[in-house]
Write a protein that holds these residues in place. Structure first.
Motif, PDB file in Angstrom:
ATOM      1  N   HIS A 127      -6.968   1.276   8.614  1.00 16.07           N
ATOM      2  CA  HIS A 127      -8.027   1.029   7.621  1.00 16.07           C
ATOM      3  C   HIS A 127      -9.199   1.999   7.794  1.00 16.07           C
ATOM      4  CE1 HIS A 127     -11.009  -1.187  10.152  1.00 16.07           C
ATOM      5  NE2 HIS A 127      -9.938  -1.372  10.894  1.00 16.07           N
ATOM      6  N   SER A 134     -11.716   7.728   1.632  1.00 18.26           N
ATOM      7  CA  SER A 134     -12.618   7.276   0.588  1.00 18.26           C
ATOM      8  C   SER A 134     -13.950   8.018   0.666  1.00 18.26           C
ATOM      9  CB  SER A 134     -12.825   5.776   0.741  1.00 18.26           C
ATOM     10  OG  SER A 134     -13.294   5.221  -0.439  1.00 18.26           O
ATOM     11  N   ASP A 142     -12.558   2.218  -5.321  1.00 16.77           N
ATOM     12  CA  ASP A 142     -11.874   1.126  -4.632  1.00 16.77           C
ATOM     13  C   ASP A 142     -10.556   1.682  -4.111  1.00 16.77           C
ATOM     14  OD1 ASP A 142     -10.537  -1.049  -3.708  1.00 16.77           O
ATOM     15  OD2 ASP A 142     -10.130  -1.896  -5.699  1.00 16.77           O
ATOM     16  N   MET A 144      -8.228   0.548  -2.506  1.00 13.11           N
ATOM     17  CA  MET A 144      -7.048  -0.314  -2.562  1.00 13.11           C
ATOM     18  C   MET A 144      -6.214  -0.043  -3.811  1.00 13.11           C
ATOM     19  SD  MET A 144      -7.213  -1.711   0.257  1.00 13.11           S
ATOM     20  CE  MET A 144      -6.100  -3.102   0.415  1.00 13.11           C
ATOM     21  N   SER A 148      -2.454   0.556  -2.948  1.00  9.79           N
ATOM     22  CA  SER A 148      -1.541  -0.487  -3.422  1.00  9.79           C
ATOM     23  C   SER A 148      -0.354   0.151  -4.149  1.00  9.79           C
ATOM     24  CB  SER A 148      -2.265  -1.418  -4.390  1.00  9.79           C
ATOM     25  OG  SER A 148      -2.537  -0.731  -5.597  1.00  9.79           O
ATOM     26  N   SER A 176       5.480  -2.565  -2.525  1.00 10.85           N
ATOM     27  CA  SER A 176       4.216  -2.360  -1.833  1.00 10.85           C
ATOM     28  C   SER A 176       4.465  -2.374  -0.328  1.00 10.85           C
ATOM     29  CB  SER A 176       3.216  -3.454  -2.193  1.00 10.85           C
ATOM     30  OG  SER A 176       2.073  -3.322  -1.370  1.00 10.85           O
ATOM     31  N   LEU A 178       1.874  -2.858   1.662  1.00 11.07           N
ATOM     32  CA  LEU A 178       0.698  -3.517   2.224  1.00 11.07           C
ATOM     33  C   LEU A 178       1.080  -4.865   2.828  1.00 11.07           C
ATOM     34  CD1 LEU A 178      -2.071  -2.794  -0.427  1.00 11.07           C
ATOM     35  CD2 LEU A 178      -1.640  -1.646   1.748  1.00 11.07           C
ATOM     36  N   TRP A 182      -5.160  -7.982   5.067  1.00  7.09           N
ATOM     37  CA  TRP A 182      -5.717  -6.632   5.210  1.00  7.09           C
ATOM     38  C   TRP A 182      -7.011  -6.718   5.976  1.00  7.09           C
ATOM     39  CZ3 TRP A 182      -4.822  -1.561   4.583  1.00  7.09           C
ATOM     40  CH2 TRP A 182      -5.931  -0.704   4.511  1.00  7.09           C
TER      41      TRP A 182
END
Lengths: 271, 271
Positions: A127, A134, A142, A144, A148, A176, A178, A182
């Motif tokens: 993360h 980012s 965003d 994600m 995603s 996905s 993920l 998270w």
């Protein structure tokens, strides 16, 4: 002017002005603007867009826009929908105009995901690297939305349609990667260790062929061209009768400047 | 009709007919036809060509043709001069139209040479593999034109000019790898053994940057993208401000069908 746009009067205004050789360039990701392309094209105004919405709504709207653009003799260009300014959409079009068609497309379409998976080594938490991408401006505000796989799914859908497939968003097979929670470092570390064990690299790969359209995380072997992608570079390989080894385009596929240059190219083709 | 062409009356005829939207497509390698482009463009007839002659004569003729094409509003297109239908010339043009310029170009432009050096392993004699390439239709009828590097020199010159350089054929720095005697297996075997020792692959590489324009045989490391080229595939990498890691195009860069499809693309852009 923001206000003009907000109540939709900006578009009404350009239609009303009816100037010669007008080009409407959509640099938003706005749903409502994408729904106005129809009116704009019917007013014989060219549409150039990096907004992926119009091309990823239902096939009905897609066919309608493309048919209208042809019948109104108005360009509807969206090269920047996939890989910023890299020539991908135009190559597929050129292939098909010459009687060749991509029989298979393999692509690594997310600059953000390529950056993240190239940097992740099981040490720095996953993360953190996403946050880093980012803050460097590589990911969407965003992040994600990027990781995603939603953004890649849209690009894959657009490529499949460009290849001539009648296909809806729901038919793109995406898996996905993920975890339900998270962040969950354990999940990503085990993905990473698996790729190490297989002596490969983690890549989010899109595949389009006669068996279907899919996108998902894969361990690609070190000698595969996707393995060596640097930074936010993306790669698209088109396989066809004339290109049995593939026609490959690779390079910076994200970034404001790159996308802007792609938009300018499209605009210059309209005039 | 061969006779019409032979005394040049075919071109006179199309100029005289003065039909709307005419496109003159030159699929020859003829010197005299290349010298007629000027008349053709002045008659407002578009020129599409895979013939490299016109673009490799003196800069005077080059500038003249390009200026006339602009002033007559007539397309002069030659994407197939480099890498058959691969989008190379158009990418350089698009870059420059957007204010970006290739600062460095690296290219592996000869499908024939790539094929030959990929196949050669010091066992089968070098000249046999050249004959093989020739009989498979990869090389020119006289394969020596290919392996002398003359053809690559022309492509390199055209790319350099497309990047905006004022440069004559004599300024392209080429080093022939051919021995004084042909065939001389010993010469090629020692080149091959040297590449093995350096753990690399023999490739004929063109380089264009602010230090000059050159083409010659190189040992490229295994991890370099040129090392993995298959069959008659060619590769071009454009480095610029927007593409610091390079914008790379790769694929079949030779062959009648590929060149024909590139010519069709250019013709379709004229009408």
């Amino acid at each position: 002017d923001g206000e003009l746009y907000q109540n939709g009067t900006f578009i009404d205004k350009i239609i009303e002005m009816n100037l010669r050789n007008s080009v409407f360039a959509d640099c938003t990701a706005d749903h409502f603007i994408a729904l106005r392309y129809e009116d704009i094209i019917m007013a014989k105004i060219a549409v150039v867009t990096c907004n992926k919405i119009a091309n990823t709504l239902g096939m009905d709207y897609y066919h309608k826009l493309h048919r209208q653009a042809v019948s109104q003799h108005v360009p509807f260009l969206y090269e920047t929908n996939v890989g910023a300014a890299l020539p991908v959409i135009c190559l597929i079009r050129q292939m098909r105009l010459c009687g060749d068609t991509p029989e298979r497309v393999e692509a690594c379409l997310s600059g953000t995901l390529n950056y993240v998976f190239s940097r992740y080594d099981g040490q720095t938490p996953f993360h953190r690297i996403v946050e880093e991408a980012s803050s460097l401006g590589y990911a969407e505000p965003d992040p994600m939305a990027d990781i995603s796989g939603k953004d890649v799914m849209r690009k894959t859908l657009i490529l499949a349609r460009e290849c001539g497939m009648d296909i809806e968003e729901s038919q793109v097979n995406t898996a996905s990667f993920l975890p339900p929670q998270w962040p969950c470092e354990e999940h990503f570390r085990s993905l990473y260790l698996e790729s190490r064990q297989k002596e490969g690299t983690l890549r989010y790969v899109s595949t389009i062929d006669n068996r279907g359209v899919k996108a998902g995380l894969k361990v690609v072997p070190r000698e595969h061209p996707f393995s060596g992608l640097r930074g936010t570079d993306v790669s698209v390989i088109l396989y066809s009768r004339l290109y049995p080894n593939g026609l490959r385009v690779e390079g910076a596929g994200a970034g404001g400047r790159q996308t802007a240059s792609g938009l300018i190219n499209d605009i210059l083709q309209c005039v």
